[in-house]
Design an enzyme around this catalytic site. Structure first.
Site, PDB file in Angstrom:
ATOM      1  N   ARG A   1      -4.224   4.198  21.114  1.00 36.78           N
ATOM      2  CA  ARG A   1      -4.421   2.789  20.708  1.00 36.78           C
ATOM      3  C   ARG A   1      -3.105   2.218  20.191  1.00 36.78           C
ATOM      4  NH1 ARG A   1      -4.456   3.117  15.133  1.00 36.78           N
ATOM      5  NH2 ARG A   1      -4.952   0.913  14.884  1.00 36.78           N
TER       6      ARG A   1
ATOM      7  N   ALA B   1     -10.931   8.314   8.105  1.00 31.69           N
ATOM      8  CA  ALA B   1     -10.490   9.672   7.751  1.00 31.69           C
ATOM      9  C   ALA B   1      -9.377   9.601   6.703  1.00 31.69           C
ATOM     10  CB  ALA B   1     -10.004  10.393   9.005  1.00 31.69           C
ATOM     11  N   ASN B   2      -8.557   8.535   6.749  1.00 33.03           N
ATOM     12  CA  ASN B   2      -7.431   8.427   5.822  1.00 33.03           C
ATOM     13  C   ASN B   2      -7.834   8.044   4.391  1.00 33.03           C
ATOM     14  OD1 ASN B   2      -7.899   5.644   5.847  1.00 33.03           O
ATOM     15  ND2 ASN B   2      -6.245   5.200   7.289  1.00 33.03           N
TER      16      ASN B   2
ATOM     17  N   SER C   1       0.813  -1.212   0.000  1.00 33.10           N
ATOM     18  CA  SER C   1       0.000   0.000   0.000  1.00 33.10           C
ATOM     19  C   SER C   1       0.850   1.267   0.000  1.00 33.10           C
ATOM     20  CB  SER C   1      -0.926  -0.062   1.219  1.00 33.10           C
ATOM     21  OG  SER C   1      -1.749   1.055   1.279  1.00 33.10           O
TER      22      SER C   1
END
Ligand code: 16G
Ligand code: MG
Length: 549
Positions: A508, A378-379, A67
């Site tokens: 997280r 959001a990304n 990616s």
């Protein structure tokens, strides 16, 4: 296990020894590491894919990509029969396979698992795996390893689909299992024809601002730019200038087209990631040439608004006699990274908003519970899912309307929703089809990117990373918004948040890096920075290297 199968596995696996001293984990989106150590992992995932195909009696996908990560990295992940991510139940087996220390150990694990899962083995059923890869130079040799893995299971075959975007491979797997046409040409044909259909349905008079008419796409020098260049030839109603298509010799994921954009003073730009499953837009502010990001949350808001509007038109009764009404459940799914302003905005539109942990597999699963489920991180990872039941009803409704009220607003809404369901990838978030949908909706609305961006204003935010001794010591709940372990950390974070107007913060463990991520937002940038820094200090205090000494 027959002797033939056992010796096949022992022989082929001895050619792919695992890297020493590395513990691999399937992670949020498959295995990822420096490409030089991945051959054995990819080989073993080939085996896994073949077993998964036997178990599900369906076609499975195997994608080789890292990616947005740097070009020297690579990775591998599986697409399940639906075109979605590998079922989470199989992840522990994937980890065990990847980390098996020698061929004997590997064969033992496979025998145990095949028994436990009751997998029809030894050539009784055929197995088929579609292989895809992005443009990374290491892709070719890793693809060979995957082929070897698949063919070390008797009766399994691997089909090399070539260089693809991740969403294309997921789309093909889904299409094959639904007995639909599934080649790359079919993919392009479906999304370009549904895009043209949407363009034909644009209401008279909604003309997009001329200034805004050209779209520049930054392809991150990855596979998406290349595919988009091919796709845009299929329609002339949209002018797309592809930058960083990878054809000009640029390096994958290095640098963006922003500089170019600024010089050209062009105001609508989109950016893909290396394997084209992420999409964000941005605009250049004329005042100071700063960039304003139009992120996944805003794409989600645009999509949600449009879907809601089309559903409302479809369900308007007017003077019609037949009361054929279907209450389609529309839901939107976000993660804790969604800007608080976006969530407020969506709720004010009376939309049902749900949250899941980070990672496409979680959002996708939740969105699939609705008739129209829209999810976005959001990304920029996201898509719109339509339930089979709703699509069946919509098709019937569309036929009914054809005979009753041709050219009516309702008929157009039915056609629009059907075209959206064909344009937007139902298997997984897809930057190419997402981009075409954004473009079509902006034209329907007659909106410039500025108008779209003004739907709401993002709250200032800050993201930080903290290195800790053991990131698995952090356990979260409520879609990662609350820390349950270590004890006391959440209370300390709450005390910080309370100091800031509109303050929100959570921490997280990353699923892709050995760190803890910190997110903070507040009413001003200074406040968001300061909240983020305080929370990062707390993480360090509870879990950092100094805490253990
Ligand atoms: C992966 C995920 C992405 C998530 C990101 C979080 C997929 C296809 N990709 O890239 O959805 O946002 O990981 O990374 O699921 P992090 O755990 O390091 O924050
Ligand atoms: Mg990606």
């Amino acid at each position: 296990m027959t002797e033939e199968q056992r010796s096949l596995l022992l022989k082929s696996s001895s050619r792919f020894p695992p890297p020493q001293g590395v513990k691999l984990s399937y992670g949020t989106a498959g295995f990822r590491a420096d490409a030089s150590i991945l051959e054995s992992t990819v080989y073993r995932v080939g085996i896994l894919a073949a077993l998964r195909s036997l178990k599900t009696k369906s076609v499975i996908g195997l994608m080789i990509t890292a990616s947005h990560n740097k070009v020297s990295d690579n990775g591998v992940k599986i697409a399940d029969p639906s075109g979605g991510m590998l079922t989470q139940n199989w992840e522990p087996f994937a980890d065990a396979l990847a980390n098996a220390s020698d061929p004997g150990d590997l064969v033992r694990l496979i025998i145990e698992f095949v028994k436990k899962e009751n997998i029809p083995f030894e050539g009784v059923c055929p197995a088929e795996v579609l292989l895809g890869r992005d443009t990374r130079p290491s892709g070719g040799s890793l693809l060979e390893a995957a082929k070897q893995g698949v063919s070390s299971i008797v009766g399994a075959i691997a089909l090399d689909m070539g260089v693809l975007t991740t969403p294309q491979l997921h789309w093909m797997v889904r299409a094959r299992n639904k007995s639909m046409k599934a080649s790359e040409v079919d993919y392009f044909e479906q999304i370009s024809s549904s895009f043209r259909c949407l363009m034909d349905l644009i209401p008279e008079g909604s003309k997009i601002n001329e200034m805004d008419d050209k779209l520049i796409v930054d392809g991150a020098n990855g596979v998406g730019g290349e595919k988009l260049a091919g796709l845009k030839k299929m329609f002339n109603s949209l002018v797309i200038d592809v930058r960083n298509s990878g054809k000009e010799g640029g390096v994958l994921n290095e640098g963006v087209g922003a500089d170019y954009v600024q010089k050209e003073k062009c105001f609508r730009c989109a950016s893909l990631d290396g394997d084209a499953d992420r999409l964000v837009y941005f605009l250049v502010l004329p005042k100071d040439n700063n960039i304003d990001l139009v992120d996944g949350d805003k794409i989600l808001s645009l999509f949600a608004l449009f879907m809601k509007e089309q559903l409302a038109i479809l369900n308007t009764n007017g003077n019609e006699k037949i009361n054929n009404y279907y209450h389609a459940r529309l839901g939107v799914v976000q993660t804790a990274y969604a800007n608080g302003a976006s969530t407020d905005y969506l709720k004010k539109q009376s939309l049902e908003v749900l949250f899941t942990p980070t990672g496409v597999k979680y959002l996708h699963e939740k969105a699939a519970e609705f008739d129209i489920g829209i999810y976005f991180e959001a990304n920029g990872h996201g898509t719109i899912l339509f339930s089979e039941e709703f699509l069946c009803w919509l098709e019937a409704r569309d036929n009914e309307l054809s005979s009753m009220s041709k050219g009516s607003e309702q008929k157009k809404a039915a056609l629009t929703l059907l075209a959206v369901s064909k344009l937007i990838n139902q298997a997984v978030g897809d930057a190419l089809s997402g981009l075409l949908l954004v473009e079509a909706i902006l034209r329907h609305m007659g909106w410039s990117i500025h108008r779209w961006n003004a739907l709401y204003q993002d709250l200032p935010s800050r993201q930080l990373k903290v290195k800790v001794v053991d990131r698995t010591a952090v356990v979260t709940a409520n879609a990662e918004t609350v820390v349950v372990k270590p004890p006391g950390l959440q209370e300390a974070i709450n005390a910080e948040i309370a100091k800031y107007p509109q303050g929100r913060s959570f921490v997280r463990p990353s699923g892709t890096e050995d760190i803890i991520r910190v997110y903070a937002e507040a009413s001003t940038q200074d406040a968001a920075d300061s909240l983020g820094n305080s929370v990062a200090r707390l993480v360090d205090k509870f879990l950092g290297f100094s805490s253990s000494s």
